[in-house]
Design a protein around this motif. Structure first.
Motif, PDB file in Angstrom:
ATOM      1  N   TYR A  79       0.848  -1.202   0.000  1.00  0.00           N
ATOM      2  CA  TYR A  79       0.000   0.000   0.000  1.00  0.00           C
ATOM      3  C   TYR A  79       0.878   1.243   0.000  1.00  0.00           C
ATOM      4  O   TYR A  79       1.675   1.445   0.925  1.00  0.00           O
ATOM      5  N   ALA A 347      -7.524   0.695   4.603  1.00  0.00           N
ATOM      6  CA  ALA A 347      -7.302  -0.324   3.584  1.00  0.00           C
ATOM      7  C   ALA A 347      -8.556  -1.188   3.528  1.00  0.00           C
ATOM      8  O   ALA A 347      -9.013  -1.705   4.556  1.00  0.00           O
ATOM      9  N   THR A 349     -11.072  -4.251   1.722  1.00  0.00           N
ATOM     10  CA  THR A 349     -11.145  -5.483   0.934  1.00  0.00           C
ATOM     11  C   THR A 349     -12.111  -5.334  -0.235  1.00  0.00           C
ATOM     12  O   THR A 349     -12.054  -6.112  -1.194  1.00  0.00           O
ATOM     13  N   GLU A 350     -13.001  -4.356  -0.169  1.00  0.00           N
ATOM     14  CA  GLU A 350     -13.925  -4.056  -1.258  1.00  0.00           C
ATOM     15  C   GLU A 350     -14.384  -2.616  -1.137  1.00  0.00           C
ATOM     16  O   GLU A 350     -14.230  -1.984  -0.083  1.00  0.00           O
ATOM     17  N   SER A 401      -7.580   4.511  -5.417  1.00  0.00           N
ATOM     18  CA  SER A 401      -7.341   3.223  -6.073  1.00  0.00           C
ATOM     19  C   SER A 401      -8.351   2.911  -7.163  1.00  0.00           C
ATOM     20  O   SER A 401      -8.103   2.038  -8.001  1.00  0.00           O
ATOM     21  N   VAL A 408      -2.080  -0.010  -4.515  1.00  0.00           N
ATOM     22  CA  VAL A 408      -2.624  -1.040  -3.630  1.00  0.00           C
ATOM     23  C   VAL A 408      -2.326  -2.437  -4.179  1.00  0.00           C
ATOM     24  O   VAL A 408      -2.099  -2.607  -5.375  1.00  0.00           O
ATOM     25  N   ARG A 412      -7.538  -4.823  -3.673  1.00  0.00           N
ATOM     26  CA  ARG A 412      -7.704  -3.997  -2.478  1.00  0.00           C
ATOM     27  C   ARG A 412      -7.918  -2.540  -2.880  1.00  0.00           C
ATOM     28  O   ARG A 412      -7.687  -2.137  -4.018  1.00  0.00           O
ATOM     29  N   HIS A 413      -8.351  -1.719  -1.899  1.00  0.00           N
ATOM     30  CA  HIS A 413      -8.566  -0.294  -2.140  1.00  0.00           C
ATOM     31  C   HIS A 413      -8.075   0.498  -0.942  1.00  0.00           C
ATOM     32  O   HIS A 413      -7.978  -0.017   0.182  1.00  0.00           O
ATOM     33  N   GLU A 458      -9.960  -3.492   6.413  1.00  0.00           N
ATOM     34  CA  GLU A 458      -8.916  -4.451   6.780  1.00  0.00           C
ATOM     35  C   GLU A 458      -7.868  -3.834   7.691  1.00  0.00           C
ATOM     36  O   GLU A 458      -7.379  -4.481   8.620  1.00  0.00           O
TER      37      GLU A 458
END
Length: 534
Positions: A79, A347, A349-350, A401, A408, A412-413, A458
């Motif tokens: 990241y 961070a 996951t979606e 992102s 990333v 990930r975003h 996350e």
């Protein structure tokens, strides 16, 4: 003999960790035309202009990484986080063109989706950058406010055209534009004058809009980074400041720098070095010696004809100690410099799924605000000032992102959360004991509109005002080196040239103010060249 740069990696490749070009002993043996204290983006811009003029310039950065508040860190593996500055909208076209920043890889993508705002009643509005689409949204949301929105937008355009035309007449290129100059340019336009110098943000929206929910969508734009309530006079000018950019032919638009915001600083560093400047990181300055140079934390002295401080003015005062001119100390200490913002990086996951528009993909490609009501704004500012964490935070969200997956890991975003108000100092506990609580409060303020929060989160990094001060050296954790309300802008901003012998400022405390602009450094360099390095 100039110091060789061959051993240093490029700032872009090393994410600003350029190290030392030579032992400090050798740097101290050379007499420099200019030493710049602090390697933030304005200091690097100043170095580039001075080096372009053929001057021997040394930039000294205390941290191991260049960029100051405009940098990149690999906070978690894979990241590339912009920990403080996270968006670009005010970088001056003159700096971009004169220093050939595009040739060095500057790439900017506008966040064309505008601003999405969800409300507590389940409704929402998408305020597109495109006027026609934005007007359609407002007509659907509050038909009687279409004409008012047009008039409000036109007032902003007129003020920008008068004060910041795309020519040499741009007041941001002046040394110290006076209130009289502003009034002369806005003569016969009382609405534009009120916007720039007088109105509160509440005054501004109430002047043009009837629907109170729609009004609330705009209020946060008048207090970004500002320790004031949108009910306070002058806060509309904060909105003007942030809406006056002219990047790559667009006006008032913000967007993403490919690779992260620190790329701006790293490009300035690389081109400054190519022009002949010498850059050194991990070299803290202990004292500024007006008329002589600087003394390092290790005791070495580096002599220079001019010293330019990119540090904030209170930090500069500390470096001056007893050498500070009393007539300069007083106005510096009179400028409010207490931060009230928290920067949270998430961070994911979606991507977040907003309850009001769960199928919309455009939401994620612009700015997102979770608003406060007028009553909440009025109550929460004094609450935070008294050391208490308000029950809700206003948040401004960006997800770079969605445009730039290079920052990333795959799938990930990264979400930047800029929120206020938070206490600078807690009445009970401390930032060390309550940092996670602040992060959870920010998340909760967003999650009331997002069906997959907090599950999609996350990792989290939380930077309150003391963290910002400790990380990048901004006194009080104030992101603009002092307030940018009208009484502290224009002719009231600190001058580039100080009363101390051959000492200058080039940071956000100077005209035209805070954000990633670069022209502060340019203007300071021109001042130095006109007065000390002729």
């Amino acid at each position: 003999m100039p110091v060789s740069h061959s051993a240093q990696s490029t700032a872009r490749a090393s994410l600003g960790r350029v190290g030392l070009p030579a032992p400090v002993r050798l740097l101290a043996e050379q007499h420099w035309d200019a030493v710049i204290v602090g390697g933030g983006h304005n200091g690097l811009a100043c170095a580039a202009y001075l080096a372009r003029a053929g001057k021997q310039v040394l930039v000294l950065e205390a941290r191991e990484r260049l960029g100051g508040a405009c940098t990149i860190e690999e906070t978690w593996p894979g990241y590339r986080v912009s920990p403080c500055a996270y968006l670009c909208g005010l970088l001056h076209p003159v700096v971009i063109d004169e220093l050939r920043m595009v040739d060095y890889g500057l790439h900017w993508t506008p966040a064309t989706s505008g601003m999405f705002v969800p409300f507590d009643d389940g409704s929402s509005i998408q305020l597109w950058e495109d006027d026609a689409r934005c007007e359609e949204e407002i007509r659907r949301f509050s038909p009687r406010d279409v004409a008012g929105w047009r008039a409000m937008s036109d007032t902003m355009r007129r003020a920008r055209a008068a004060l910041r035309p795309p020519t040499d007449e741009d007041l941001w290129l002046c040394r110290h534009p006076t209130r009289q100059q502003i009034e002369d340019r806005l003569k016969g336009d009382p609405e534009a004058l009120n916007l720039v110098l007088k109105w509160s943000m509440v005054d501004y929206v109430e002047e043009y809009l009837h629907n109170e929910t729609l009004q609330s969508a705009f209020l946060g734009q008048g207090v970004i980074g500002t320790n004031a309530s949108p009910h306070d006079p002058g806060t509309a000018s904060v909105n003007f400041h942030h809406s006056s950019g002219r990047l790559f032919g667009t006006t008032g638009t913000w967007g993403y720098v490919r690779g992260g915001m620190g790329t701006v600083s790293f490009i300035l560093a690389d081109l400054a070095r190519d022009l002949g400047a010498t850059l050194a990181t991990g070299v803290p300055v202990a004292r500024i010696l007006p008329g002589e140079g600087v003394e390092l934390a290790g005791g070495e002295r580096i002599s220079a004809r001019a010293v330019i401080s990119n540090a904030d003015p209170r930090a500069t005062l500390r470096l001056l100690g007893d050498a500070a001119d009393a007539t300069w100390r007083a106005p510096v200490e009179a400028i409010p410099q207490q931060g009230c913002t928290v920067k949270v990086t998430l961070a994911l996951t979606e991507l977040p799924i907003f309850t009001a528009r769960p199928e919309s993909e455009q939401i994620h490609r612009g700015q997102i605000n979770t608003p406060l009501t007028k009553e909440e704004w009025k109550a929460y500012h004094p609450l935070a000032q008294a050391g208490h964490l308000p029950p809700r935070l206003w948040t401004e969200l960006y997800i770079q992102s969605t445009f730039d997956p290079s920052i990333v890991p795959a799938g990930r975003h990264l979400m930047s959360v800029f929120a206020q108000y938070v206490p600078h100092t807690f009445a009970e506990g401390s930032w060390d004991s309550r940092r996670d609580e602040v992060g959870e409060r920010a998340i909760a303020s967003i999650a009331r509109h997002v069906r997959n929060f907090p599950d999609a989160i996350e990792r989290m990094e939380v930077l309150g005002p003391p963290d910002i001060e400790a990380k990048v050296g901004l006194s009080g954790g104030h992101i603009f080196q002092g307030e940018i309300l009208p009484e502290y802008l224009w002719e009231n901003r600190l001058a580039y040239r100080t009363p101390m012998e051959q000492l200058y400022l080039c940071g956000a405390a100077t005209h035209p103010g805070g954000s990633v602009i670069g022209v502060n450094g340019r203007n300071a360099a021109l001042e130095v060249l006109a007065n000390s390095l002729v």
